[in-house]
Design a protein around this motif. Structure first.
Motif, mmCIF file in Angstrom:
data_model
loop_
_atom_site.group_PDB
_atom_site.id
_atom_site.type_symbol
_atom_site.label_atom_id
_atom_site.label_comp_id
_atom_site.label_asym_id
_atom_site.label_seq_id
_atom_site.Cartn_x
_atom_site.Cartn_y
_atom_site.Cartn_z
ATOM 1 N N SER A 30 -2.804 2.981 -39.677
ATOM 2 C CA SER A 30 -2.057 4.223 -39.487
ATOM 3 C C SER A 30 -2.569 4.964 -38.261
ATOM 4 C CB SER A 30 -2.170 5.119 -40.719
ATOM 5 O OG SER A 30 -3.513 5.408 -40.967
ATOM 6 N N ALA A 31 -1.700 5.783 -37.699
ATOM 7 C CA ALA A 31 -2.074 6.557 -36.522
ATOM 8 C C ALA A 31 -1.353 7.893 -36.565
ATOM 9 C CB ALA A 31 -1.708 5.805 -35.248
ATOM 10 N N MET A 32 -2.101 8.960 -36.299
ATOM 11 C CA MET A 32 -1.500 10.281 -36.184
ATOM 12 C C MET A 32 -1.606 10.665 -34.715
ATOM 13 S SD MET A 32 -2.020 13.427 -38.726
ATOM 14 C CE MET A 32 -3.667 13.889 -38.384
ATOM 15 N N LEU A 33 -0.475 10.862 -34.066
ATOM 16 C CA LEU A 33 -0.492 11.075 -32.613
ATOM 17 C C LEU A 33 0.142 12.411 -32.259
ATOM 18 C CD1 LEU A 33 -1.052 9.778 -29.781
ATOM 19 C CD2 LEU A 33 1.273 8.951 -29.845
ATOM 20 N N MET A 34 -0.522 13.130 -31.372
ATOM 21 C CA MET A 34 0.011 14.388 -30.828
ATOM 22 C C MET A 34 0.153 14.246 -29.330
ATOM 23 S SD MET A 34 -1.775 17.678 -32.471
ATOM 24 C CE MET A 34 -0.706 18.966 -31.844
ATOM 25 N N GLN A 35 1.329 14.484 -28.810
ATOM 26 C CA GLN A 35 1.529 14.546 -27.363
ATOM 27 C C GLN A 35 2.001 15.955 -27.079
ATOM 28 O OE1 GLN A 35 3.755 10.493 -27.097
ATOM 29 N NE2 GLN A 35 3.010 10.965 -25.051
ATOM 30 N N GLY A 36 1.123 16.779 -26.568
ATOM 31 C CA GLY A 36 1.434 18.190 -26.440
ATOM 32 C C GLY A 36 1.582 18.762 -27.826
ATOM 33 N N ASN A 37 2.721 19.359 -28.126
ATOM 34 C CA ASN A 37 2.943 19.880 -29.473
ATOM 35 C C ASN A 37 3.823 18.981 -30.319
ATOM 36 O OD1 ASN A 37 1.360 22.187 -29.461
ATOM 37 N ND2 ASN A 37 2.905 23.309 -28.283
ATOM 38 N N THR A 38 4.215 17.842 -29.776
ATOM 39 C CA THR A 38 4.992 16.887 -30.547
ATOM 40 C C THR A 38 4.013 16.031 -31.351
ATOM 41 O OG1 THR A 38 6.589 16.837 -28.767
ATOM 42 C CG2 THR A 38 6.744 15.093 -30.389
ATOM 43 N N ALA A 39 4.210 15.980 -32.667
ATOM 44 C CA ALA A 39 3.272 15.223 -33.496
ATOM 45 C C ALA A 39 4.009 14.336 -34.481
ATOM 46 C CB ALA A 39 2.350 16.173 -34.245
ATOM 47 N N VAL A 40 3.523 13.101 -34.635
ATOM 48 C CA VAL A 40 4.070 12.189 -35.642
ATOM 49 C C VAL A 40 2.916 11.467 -36.319
ATOM 50 C CG1 VAL A 40 6.269 11.742 -34.507
ATOM 51 C CG2 VAL A 40 4.339 10.286 -34.021
ATOM 52 N N ILE A 41 3.209 10.921 -37.497
ATOM 53 C CA ILE A 41 2.238 10.067 -38.162
ATOM 54 C C ILE A 41 2.937 8.761 -38.523
ATOM 55 C CG2 ILE A 41 2.584 11.174 -40.431
ATOM 56 C CD1 ILE A 41 -0.552 10.731 -40.740
ATOM 57 N N ALA A 42 2.277 7.644 -38.214
ATOM 58 C CA ALA A 42 2.873 6.328 -38.454
ATOM 59 C C ALA A 42 1.954 5.503 -39.342
ATOM 60 C CB ALA A 42 3.104 5.606 -37.129
ATOM 61 N N GLY A 43 2.554 4.782 -40.264
ATOM 62 C CA GLY A 43 1.790 3.894 -41.147
ATOM 63 C C GLY A 43 2.412 2.518 -41.161
ATOM 64 N N ILE A 44 1.562 1.492 -41.213
ATOM 65 C CA ILE A 44 2.048 0.117 -41.190
ATOM 66 C C ILE A 44 1.602 -0.607 -42.455
ATOM 67 C CG2 ILE A 44 1.993 -2.078 -39.913
ATOM 68 C CD1 ILE A 44 2.906 -0.186 -37.943
ATOM 69 N N TYR A 45 2.505 -1.313 -43.062
ATOM 70 C CA TYR A 45 2.152 -2.252 -44.123
ATOM 71 C C TYR A 45 2.498 -3.638 -43.615
ATOM 72 C CZ TYR A 45 1.965 1.674 -47.389
ATOM 73 O OH TYR A 45 1.658 2.840 -48.014
ATOM 74 N N GLY A 46 1.530 -4.522 -43.596
ATOM 75 C CA GLY A 46 1.933 -5.861 -43.180
ATOM 76 C C GLY A 46 0.776 -6.744 -42.808
#
Lengths: 222, 241
Positions: A30-46
């Protein structure tokens, strides 16, 4: 909101990037990424067991689900999913794990411009963290052309985007810096398109360096 | 980007040292490396390592298990039926385990295994196109350390790199812990560890020590073990009062 990026000498500089890997305990990466004030969190199963209808006998199937911050998934979000899927599929060596599924889940946390680029970068970082076999890494860069001045602004935020004539998102591979994904809105000429692409290509190196430094930071744990 | 031994590699990096070697020895590309024509590429992010004479691999962080032939794993029996058990080993597919693959098992004398039991088994077949197959005996028909794990132990999961770290011959962790505590441990390459000690406190302490070893450098492991022993002594004396 920081408007100082309009100064000409900082044209090549992207908004500050912040990332935390392996924040989630359940997914394989998983990765939580912020670019400036844009933020997302991504998770991978596999690689996990694929559903019978989605199983491809000679390669892994990539499934993406993107959840916006509020409301159900709309048509635009489906398109984002498709962009992430196609881009990640280009990077993943799908033949390494045949008849399995690789699930990518992305959750939007805050949108202040450049959402698609941020989701693609977060998905790529999560794939790295999950140890999924990849041919190369991907860096997505967002940029725009200003309405009056015709200036190219890299990684603009929400306020800057209001004055945009056209908006571009490019994704590049880390080996030859070829374009793997391109998303545009607005009106622009061919020269403008090529110019923005070139500018984004130069900026992508910054993202690749960011990835490498991130991996260096946690590599000492291994 | 070109990288050499000991560097942090990213997917797509080319490894240059391998291509220039012109020895007679066969070069082995381990996990994380692939060859395309004359170039060797990394396909995982991690640290590039080399063991003598010429084995190259990328040491990476991973949580999902991908079966490899000959590895020992801890599995959970999920299905019983006919001649085989289905065992969850944390991979993309469930593994099969024949009821005859136990020591002294015959068609009439079946091993007593229920759904939910833990088994420590070895992968006999592991290929990306086929269902993995487990056995609980070695080639002489002896069980040795394989077989059913008692339900009095505790099972927990951790990352695959931690398992490699603690199972490494150079790792002092188990030797340190074993000096003052008696315990049994079964560490599967699939990231599952089963521990059983004399008391529940001790079992938990050992599990904590294993999990804490992930972020502790080799030099700190001695201190880590003594810290855990001290805490354990305190809790035990607290129980007696």
């Amino acid at each position: 909101m920081d408007m100082s990026e309009e100064t000409p000498q900082s044209e090549y500089i992207l908004r500050p990037m912040n990332c935390e890997l392996n924040q989630l305990s359940m997914p394989d990466g998983s990765a939580m990424l912020m670019q400036g004030n844009t933020a997302v969190i991504a998770g991978i199963y596999g690689p996990v067991e694929a559903k019978l209808q989605k199983m491809i006998y000679d390669k892994a199937s990539v499934e993406v689900s993107y959840s916006p911050i509020k409301g159900p998934t709309k048509v635009d979000d489906r398109m984002t999913e498709m962009y992430i899927k196609e881009t990640c599929e280009a990077a993943i060596i799908v033949t390494f794990h045949p008849a399995t599924a690789i699930c990518i889940n992305v959750q939007e946390l805050e949108d202040s411009g450049g959402m698609l680029a941020c989701t693609i970068n977060a998905a790529c970082l999560a794939l790295i963290n999950a140890g999924i076999p990849m041919k190369f890494t991907i860096a997505a860069i967002n940029c725009m052309i200003q309405k009056d001045s015709e200036d190219i602004i890299l990684d603009p935020d929400n306020i800057q985007l209001q004055e945009a004539k056209a908006e571009f998102t490019f994704a590049f591979d880390s080996m030859d810096k070829n374009v793997i994904c391109c998303y545009t809105t607005g009106c622009f000429t061919e020269t403008e398109f090529l110019k923005t692409m070139d500018r984004c290509k130069q900026a992508s190196q910054y993202v690749f360096d960011f990835y490498r430094n991130l991996v260096k930071k946690y590599a000492n744990v291994i | 980007m070109e990288v050499s031994i000991g560097d942090v590699v990213m997917p797509g990096d080319t490894v240059k040292d391998i291509t220039t070697i012109t020895k007679k020895e066969t070069i082995i590309l381990g996990p994380g490396l692939r060859r395309e024509a004359d170039t060797v590429y990394a396909y995982k992010a991690g640290v590039l390592k080399k063991t003598e004479p010429a084995v190259y691999y990328v040491d990476s962080y991973q949580k999902r298990y991908v079966p490899n032939r000959g590895e020992h794993v801890v599995g959970i029996v999920t299905q019983k039926g006919g001649d085989i058990f289905k065992v969850d080993i944390g991979a993309s597919e469930q593994a099969s385990l024949s009821y005859l693959a136990f020591e002294g098992a015959t068609k009439k004398n079946r091993p007593d295994i229920q759904v939910g039991d833990l088994v420590f088994a070895k992968l006999l077949v592991a290929s990306k196109d086929m269902e993995p197959e487990l056995v609980c005996v070695d080639s002489h028909g002896k069980e040795k350390k394989l077989g059913i794990l008692s339900s009095e132990g505790m099972l927990f999961t951790c990352s695959l790199s931690l398992i490699r770290k603690i199972l490494n011959h150079n790792s002092p962790l188990f030797n340190m812990l074993a000096r003052n505590q008696a315990f049994e441990v079964a560490a599967g390459m699939n990231g599952r560890v089963w521990v059983k000690a004399r008391t529940i406190q001790e079992t938990i302490a050992i599990a904590t020590a294993i999990l804490a070893a992930e972020y502790a450098p080799l030099s700190d492991i001695k201190k880590l073990c003594s810290d855990i022993e001290k805490t354990l002594l305190l809790t035990q004396s607290g129980n007696m009062d």
